[in-house]
Design a protein around this motif. Sequence first.
Motif, mmCIF file in Angstrom:
data_model
loop_
_atom_site.group_PDB
_atom_site.id
_atom_site.type_symbol
_atom_site.label_atom_id
_atom_site.label_comp_id
_atom_site.label_asym_id
_atom_site.label_seq_id
_atom_site.Cartn_x
_atom_site.Cartn_y
_atom_site.Cartn_z
ATOM 1 N N ALA A 52 1.031 -1.191 -0.199
ATOM 2 C CA ALA A 52 -0.390 -0.117 -0.025
ATOM 3 C C ALA A 52 0.884 1.399 -0.541
ATOM 4 N N THR A 53 1.839 0.941 0.368
ATOM 5 C CA THR A 53 2.958 2.282 1.114
ATOM 6 C C THR A 53 4.233 2.481 -0.773
ATOM 7 N N LEU A 54 4.278 1.569 -1.036
ATOM 8 C CA LEU A 54 5.269 1.621 -2.173
ATOM 9 C C LEU A 54 4.146 2.112 -3.381
ATOM 10 N N PHE A 55 2.897 1.901 -3.381
ATOM 11 C CA PHE A 55 2.066 1.934 -4.563
ATOM 12 C C PHE A 55 1.022 3.564 -4.009
ATOM 13 N N LEU A 56 1.240 3.802 -2.705
ATOM 14 C CA LEU A 56 0.715 5.596 -2.623
ATOM 15 C C LEU A 56 1.427 6.365 -2.810
ATOM 16 N N GLU A 57 2.551 5.911 -3.099
ATOM 17 C CA GLU A 57 3.918 6.561 -2.247
ATOM 18 C C GLU A 57 4.692 6.946 -3.682
ATOM 19 N N ARG A 58 4.898 5.521 -3.745
ATOM 20 C CA ARG A 58 6.161 5.885 -4.499
ATOM 21 C C ARG A 58 5.889 4.940 -6.563
ATOM 22 N N LEU A 59 5.088 4.605 -6.501
ATOM 23 C CA LEU A 59 4.613 3.631 -7.746
ATOM 24 C C LEU A 59 3.815 4.235 -8.717
ATOM 25 N N GLY A 60 3.172 4.402 -7.870
ATOM 26 C CA GLY A 60 1.692 5.351 -8.843
ATOM 27 C C GLY A 60 1.163 4.265 -9.491
ATOM 28 N N VAL A 61 0.196 3.512 -9.434
ATOM 29 C CA VAL A 61 0.404 2.570 -10.375
ATOM 30 C C VAL A 61 -1.892 2.993 -9.672
ATOM 31 N N SER A 62 -2.118 2.126 -11.325
ATOM 32 C CA SER A 62 -3.649 2.234 -11.354
ATOM 33 C C SER A 62 -4.127 2.268 -10.186
ATOM 34 N N ASP A 63 -5.335 2.536 -9.582
ATOM 35 C CA ASP A 63 -6.542 2.302 -9.296
ATOM 36 C C ASP A 63 -6.788 0.656 -9.355
ATOM 37 N N ASN A 64 -6.716 0.738 -10.511
ATOM 38 C CA ASN A 64 -7.766 -0.922 -11.091
ATOM 39 C C ASN A 64 -6.513 -1.595 -10.297
ATOM 40 N N LEU A 65 -5.484 -1.588 -10.462
ATOM 41 C CA LEU A 65 -4.506 -3.026 -9.860
ATOM 42 C C LEU A 65 -3.490 -2.746 -8.371
ATOM 43 N N ARG A 66 -4.092 -1.609 -8.266
ATOM 44 C CA ARG A 66 -3.851 -1.410 -6.472
ATOM 45 C C ARG A 66 -5.271 -2.028 -5.541
ATOM 46 N N LEU A 67 -6.474 -1.869 -6.351
ATOM 47 C CA LEU A 67 -7.182 -2.445 -5.392
ATOM 48 C C LEU A 67 -7.385 -3.806 -5.998
ATOM 49 N N ALA A 68 -7.007 -4.077 -6.841
ATOM 50 C CA ALA A 68 -6.816 -5.707 -6.847
ATOM 51 C C ALA A 68 -5.845 -6.291 -5.998
ATOM 52 N N ILE A 69 -4.542 -6.045 -5.810
ATOM 53 C CA ILE A 69 -3.917 -6.498 -5.118
ATOM 54 C C ILE A 69 -3.894 -5.990 -3.736
ATOM 55 N N THR A 70 -4.547 -4.841 -3.090
ATOM 56 C CA THR A 70 -4.704 -4.859 -1.615
ATOM 57 C C THR A 70 -5.897 -4.814 -1.020
ATOM 58 N N VAL A 71 -6.416 -4.302 -2.166
ATOM 59 C CA VAL A 71 -8.771 -5.335 -1.424
ATOM 60 C C VAL A 71 -8.467 -6.119 -1.239
ATOM 61 N N GLY A 72 -8.545 -6.591 -2.913
ATOM 62 C CA GLY A 72 -8.804 -8.253 -3.442
ATOM 63 C C GLY A 72 -8.048 -9.302 -2.946
ATOM 64 N N LEU A 73 -6.425 -9.131 -3.693
ATOM 65 C CA LEU A 73 -5.325 -10.141 -2.884
ATOM 66 C C LEU A 73 -5.124 -10.196 -1.774
#
Length: 123
Positions: A52-73
């Motif tokens: 979550a920290t990497l996605f939000l603060e460093r990598l800037g991934v798409s919302d759908n990928l972030r949701l798939a990995i953090t909320v989903g996986l």
Amino acid sequence: MTVAAIASVALGGAFGSVLRYMLNRWIGQPDGLPLGILVVNLSGTLLLGLVATLFLERLGVSDNLRLAITVGLLGGFTTFSTVWLDTLHLLNGGRWYWALANLLVSAVGGLAAAWLGQQLARL
């Protein structure tokens, strides 16, 4: 909320749930202790905080990928990781009182809810 977001969470959640089941079965419950779930929850919580920290603060991934990995996986993989991440966000925001309340209500309330469900099932 889009169809793509819902599909991302659903697909990630399916994988996470199966992964949780497999790892829990592999580790098992030596001496009746829920070691498998403990390992799942602690490792999943570690991964959720990291990702979550990497996605939000460093990598800037798409919302759908972030949701798939953090909320989903990882949400499907663990059983309490989001409680701890939410508590960490409260602490980081200087809201220690709400962080403590979140922990207490989650732990005590969760145990009470499980007990109540058990009692209702026995009626």
